[in-house]
Design a protein around this motif. Structure first.
Motif, PDB file in Angstrom:
ATOM      1  N   LYS A 170       0.830  -1.202   0.000  1.00 38.50           N
ATOM      2  CA  LYS A 170       0.000   0.000   0.000  1.00 38.50           C
ATOM      3  C   LYS A 170       0.869   1.259   0.000  1.00 38.50           C
ATOM      4  CE  LYS A 170      -4.099  -1.988   2.222  1.00 38.50           C
ATOM      5  NZ  LYS A 170      -4.982  -1.968   3.417  1.00 38.50           N
ATOM      6  N   HIS A 171       2.000   1.169   0.671  1.00 36.37           N
ATOM      7  CA  HIS A 171       2.947   2.275   0.659  1.00 36.37           C
ATOM      8  C   HIS A 171       3.910   2.128  -0.510  1.00 36.37           C
ATOM      9  CE1 HIS A 171       2.236   4.471   4.360  1.00 36.37           C
ATOM     10  NE2 HIS A 171       2.152   3.341   5.032  1.00 36.37           N
ATOM     11  N   LYS A 172       4.271   3.237  -1.117  1.00 38.50           N
ATOM     12  CA  LYS A 172       5.394   3.240  -2.037  1.00 38.50           C
ATOM     13  C   LYS A 172       6.671   3.496  -1.247  1.00 38.50           C
ATOM     14  CE  LYS A 172       2.694   4.979  -5.964  1.00 38.50           C
ATOM     15  NZ  LYS A 172       2.552   6.078  -6.952  1.00 38.50           N
ATOM     16  N   GLY A 173       7.772   2.957  -1.753  1.00 37.08           N
ATOM     17  CA  GLY A 173       9.045   3.149  -1.064  1.00 37.08           C
ATOM     18  C   GLY A 173       9.633   1.847  -0.571  1.00 37.08           C
ATOM     19  N   GLU A 174      10.783   1.955   0.078  1.00 38.07           N
ATOM     20  CA  GLU A 174      11.522   0.777   0.514  1.00 38.07           C
ATOM     21  C   GLU A 174      10.831   0.012   1.633  1.00 38.07           C
ATOM     22  OE1 GLU A 174      15.583   1.614   1.447  1.00 38.07           O
ATOM     23  OE2 GLU A 174      15.962   2.646  -0.447  1.00 38.07           O
ATOM     24  N   VAL A 175       9.920   0.657   2.349  1.00 32.58           N
ATOM     25  CA  VAL A 175       9.275  -0.045   3.463  1.00 32.58           C
ATOM     26  C   VAL A 175       8.574  -1.313   2.991  1.00 32.58           C
ATOM     27  CG1 VAL A 175       8.999   1.945   4.984  1.00 32.58           C
ATOM     28  CG2 VAL A 175       7.264   1.484   3.242  1.00 32.58           C
ATOM     29  N   GLY A 176       8.027  -1.299   1.790  1.00 34.31           N
ATOM     30  CA  GLY A 176       7.329  -2.474   1.291  1.00 34.31           C
ATOM     31  C   GLY A 176       8.204  -3.704   1.184  1.00 34.31           C
ATOM     32  N   ASN A 177       9.511  -3.503   1.021  1.00 33.18           N
ATOM     33  CA  ASN A 177      10.426  -4.641   0.935  1.00 33.18           C
ATOM     34  C   ASN A 177      10.530  -5.395   2.259  1.00 33.18           C
ATOM     35  OD1 ASN A 177      10.976  -3.728  -1.666  1.00 33.18           O
ATOM     36  ND2 ASN A 177      12.765  -2.544  -1.018  1.00 33.18           N
ATOM     37  N   GLY A 178      10.117  -4.752   3.355  1.00 34.15           N
ATOM     38  CA  GLY A 178      10.205  -5.382   4.667  1.00 34.15           C
ATOM     39  C   GLY A 178       8.995  -6.198   5.056  1.00 34.15           C
ATOM     40  N   ILE A 179       8.016  -6.298   4.164  1.00 37.97           N
ATOM     41  CA  ILE A 179       6.812  -7.089   4.464  1.00 37.97           C
ATOM     42  C   ILE A 179       7.114  -8.559   4.214  1.00 37.97           C
ATOM     43  CG2 ILE A 179       4.398  -7.493   3.869  1.00 37.97           C
ATOM     44  CD1 ILE A 179       4.353  -4.554   2.844  1.00 37.97           C
ATOM     45  N   GLY A 180       6.967  -9.376   5.230  1.00 35.25           N
ATOM     46  CA  GLY A 180       7.277 -10.796   5.097  1.00 35.25           C
ATOM     47  C   GLY A 180       6.126 -11.589   4.489  1.00 35.25           C
ATOM     48  N   LEU A 181       6.447 -12.495   3.585  1.00 36.33           N
ATOM     49  CA  LEU A 181       5.464 -13.407   2.984  1.00 36.33           C
ATOM     50  C   LEU A 181       5.890 -14.842   3.269  1.00 36.33           C
ATOM     51  CD1 LEU A 181       4.997 -11.801  -0.565  1.00 36.33           C
ATOM     52  CD2 LEU A 181       3.766 -11.261   1.546  1.00 36.33           C
ATOM     53  N   ALA A 182       4.915 -15.693   3.546  1.00 30.15           N
ATOM     54  CA  ALA A 182       5.239 -17.101   3.787  1.00 30.15           C
ATOM     55  C   ALA A 182       4.008 -17.963   3.544  1.00 30.15           C
ATOM     56  CB  ALA A 182       5.739 -17.289   5.223  1.00 30.15           C
ATOM     57  N   PHE A 183       4.257 -19.249   3.354  1.00 26.30           N
ATOM     58  CA  PHE A 183       3.185 -20.238   3.191  1.00 26.30           C
ATOM     59  C   PHE A 183       3.441 -21.389   4.152  1.00 26.30           C
ATOM     60  CE2 PHE A 183       1.911 -24.316   1.138  1.00 26.30           C
ATOM     61  CZ  PHE A 183       0.537 -24.149   1.257  1.00 26.30           C
ATOM     62  N   ALA A 184       2.372 -21.811   4.855  1.00 28.99           N
ATOM     63  CA  ALA A 184       2.441 -22.953   5.779  1.00 28.99           C
ATOM     64  C   ALA A 184       3.648 -22.828   6.700  1.00 28.99           C
ATOM     65  CB  ALA A 184       2.490 -24.268   4.993  1.00 28.99           C
ATOM     66  N   ARG A 185       3.755 -21.682   7.347  1.00 30.64           N
ATOM     67  CA  ARG A 185       4.954 -21.379   8.138  1.00 30.64           C
ATOM     68  C   ARG A 185       4.928 -22.032   9.510  1.00 30.64           C
ATOM     69  NH1 ARG A 185       5.519 -17.195  11.516  1.00 30.64           N
ATOM     70  NH2 ARG A 185       3.852 -15.958  10.600  1.00 30.64           N
ATOM     71  N   ARG A 186       3.771 -22.159  10.104  1.00 29.22           N
ATOM     72  CA  ARG A 186       3.692 -22.649  11.469  1.00 29.22           C
ATOM     73  C   ARG A 186       3.449 -24.152  11.524  1.00 29.22           C
ATOM     74  NH1 ARG A 186      -0.399 -17.947  13.695  1.00 29.22           N
ATOM     75  NH2 ARG A 186       1.102 -16.214  13.637  1.00 29.22           N
TER      76      ARG A 186
END
Length: 488
Positions: A170-186
């Motif tokens: 939703k934000h433009k800029g480098e902050v978006g690179n810090g959003i973690g994505l994962a599948f079946a992590r737990r």
């Protein structure tokens, strides 16, 4: 002779005149005005005005001010979870005009041959996608998009095409690179037979807002602790310069800044090398579910509260609320953590239940101005304790000697007038305060350091008292090194 502030020296009318005033000889610690600031990034949907200070009292204020799913909403909530009582303000910048939003993907492939729940993770949020036998990749992707876009507090939006879910920050800029994505992590998350999910991390976000726009607004404001979401070289350069100016004798606006980094061991080492500041503390993790700005705000919340209570006490073992530990494979070894500490990156401990606790909070200061390795400002307690002593001593002198005259130690005026201070008397006041600082556990060796301290009138300006005031900041039990010898 007693010096009066309210009673005229030549008053003749009979009567009893009593001037009431405090005596500060035995006063305790001067109340310390801990005041935190969250520098955040806002979305267009928020009601707040950019570059405007807002006092924060509730965790949901961030969402209203800075928009649902914004960095500002996350940071306000994280700080208030970690610290419910300290005075905290927030100020926001909008996305930079030329900024680019980060993107990432969940790619579905195949057709489900079993039923279950596909668990997608965006940051710390789990999105459960029900899957039945026969669900195709395209159908699963469509369902995922609907579920993701239904959660307004997520930092991304989603769109599907041919089984690929594309997430856009939703934000433009480098902050978006810090959003973690994962599948079946737990543990317990199911993998659906016949349906594969591939994750591509958020990337390509570029161009952060200009920190100077905030620094200009808060130039005259007092803040003791500051958290911010950006960790690029330009931002850190501006931040380090601002904090150095604030800490100078003429600045008198001491502040400590907190950052969160996301990256590999090598990436964090590079981040730690960007600054050499005693007034910046950064903590880093690899593939943490929590975004870097949440780490920064949470650490700031804990540190603001604890170091206001006792600036000399280490923060080790204190939990970082709602910060989930990275997967076991992504946690740094003891050797890597030791190297990170030496490189200006603070460390944490991951407990068996996933709780994250503080290990050691250091500053990014590593070398002297001449490039010589230097540990003088290694731990956050050093600038915090020095700042607290300086604040207390300055306040005490202002209260104790507000309108005093200055004379030599052997001056008759010093013996006859209570509104006259001398170098010796000021030295005695310093000794008294140091005894208190030592009792409070801020410093040690006060007898020796008071003896080493000097107070003398300036040779050129008889209205000026020069001093060299020595202290030894108390240590903390960080390492116990022992040789366990068995007898034979």
């Amino acid at each position: 002779m007693v010096a009066f502030n309210e009673i005229p020296y030549d008053w003749l009318k009979p009567g009893v005149l009593v001037e009431v005033r405090p005596n500060y000889d035995r006063m305790g610690a001067v109340p310390y005005p801990a005041r935190a600031l969250l520098i955040v990034q806002s979305l267009a949907g928020g009601a707040g005005v950019a570059k405007t200070l807002y006092r924060i009292t509730r965790p949901d204020q961030g969402r209203a001010l800075f928009g649902a799913g914004s960095v500002g909403a996350d940071m306000v909530e994280a700080f208030k979870k970690a610290n419910k009582t300290s005075d905290v303000y927030a100020i926001a910048l909008a996305d930079a005009a030329a900024a680019v939003a980060a993107t990432g993907t969940f790619t579905f492939a195949g057709t489900a041959t079993s039923s279950g729940v596909a668990a997608l993770y965006i940051g710390s949020v789990r999105i459960a996608i029900p899957i039945i036998v026969g669900t195709t990749a395209a159908q699963a992707a469509t369902a995922a998009v609907a579920a993701i876009n239904a959660i307004a507090t997520l930092p991304v939006t989603a769109a599907a095409a041919a089984g690929v879910v594309t997430l856009t920050a939703k934000h433009k800029g480098e902050v978006g690179n810090g959003i973690g994505l994962a599948f079946a992590r737990r543990d317990g998350d199911s993998v659906i037979a016949g349906l594969a999910v591939t994750v591509a991390a958020m990337a390509a976000g570029a161009t952060n807002p200009n920190l100077q726009d905030v620094l200009d607004v808060i130039a005259a404001e007092w803040f003791t602790d500051i958290a911010l979401p950006w960790d690029d070289a330009t931002t850190l350069g501006l931040l380090a310069a601002e904090l150095a100016t604030r800490y100078q004798a003429m600045g008198k606006r001491d502040a400590q800044a907190y950052l969160g980094h996301r990256g590999t061991f090598g990436g964090l080492t590079t981040k730690g090398a960007l600054t050499n500041s005693p007034f910046i503390s950064a903590i880093g993790a690899k593939n943490s579910p929590a975004a870097p700005w949440v780490w920064a705000a949470t650490l700031a919340g804990v540190a603001t509260f604890q170091l206001a209570n006792d600036p000399a006490r280490q923060l080790r073992t204190l939990p970082l609320p709602d910060i989930e530990a990275p997967p076991t494979a992504d946690r740094f070894t003891d050797t890597e953590q030791n190297l990170l500490l030496g490189g200006g990156i603070s460390t944490f401990t991951s407990l068996a239940d996933g709780t994250v606790t503080i290990d050691r909070i250091v500053t990014t200061y590593k070398t002297s101005p001449l490039g010589v390795p230097d540990r003088a400002w290694l731990d956050i307690m050093v600038p915090k304790t020095a700042s607290r002593v300086r604040y207390d001593w300055s306040s005490y002198v202002a209260l104790m000697y507000p309108r005093h005259k200055l004379a030599d130690d052997d001056s008759p005026a010093a013996a006859e007038r209570d509104a006259v201070v001398t170098p010796g008397r000021m030295h005695g006041s310093w000794a008294t305060r140091c005894k208190l600082y030592e009792r409070w556990g801020w410093i040690e060796g006060a007898s020796d350091t008071v003896a080493q301290s000097t107070f003398a009138r300036d040779d050129s300006d008889r209205n000026r008292l020069n001093a060299s005031q020595q202290i030894i900041i108390i240590g903390n039990l960080m390492v116990l090194a022992a040789a366990l010898e068995f007898q034979v």
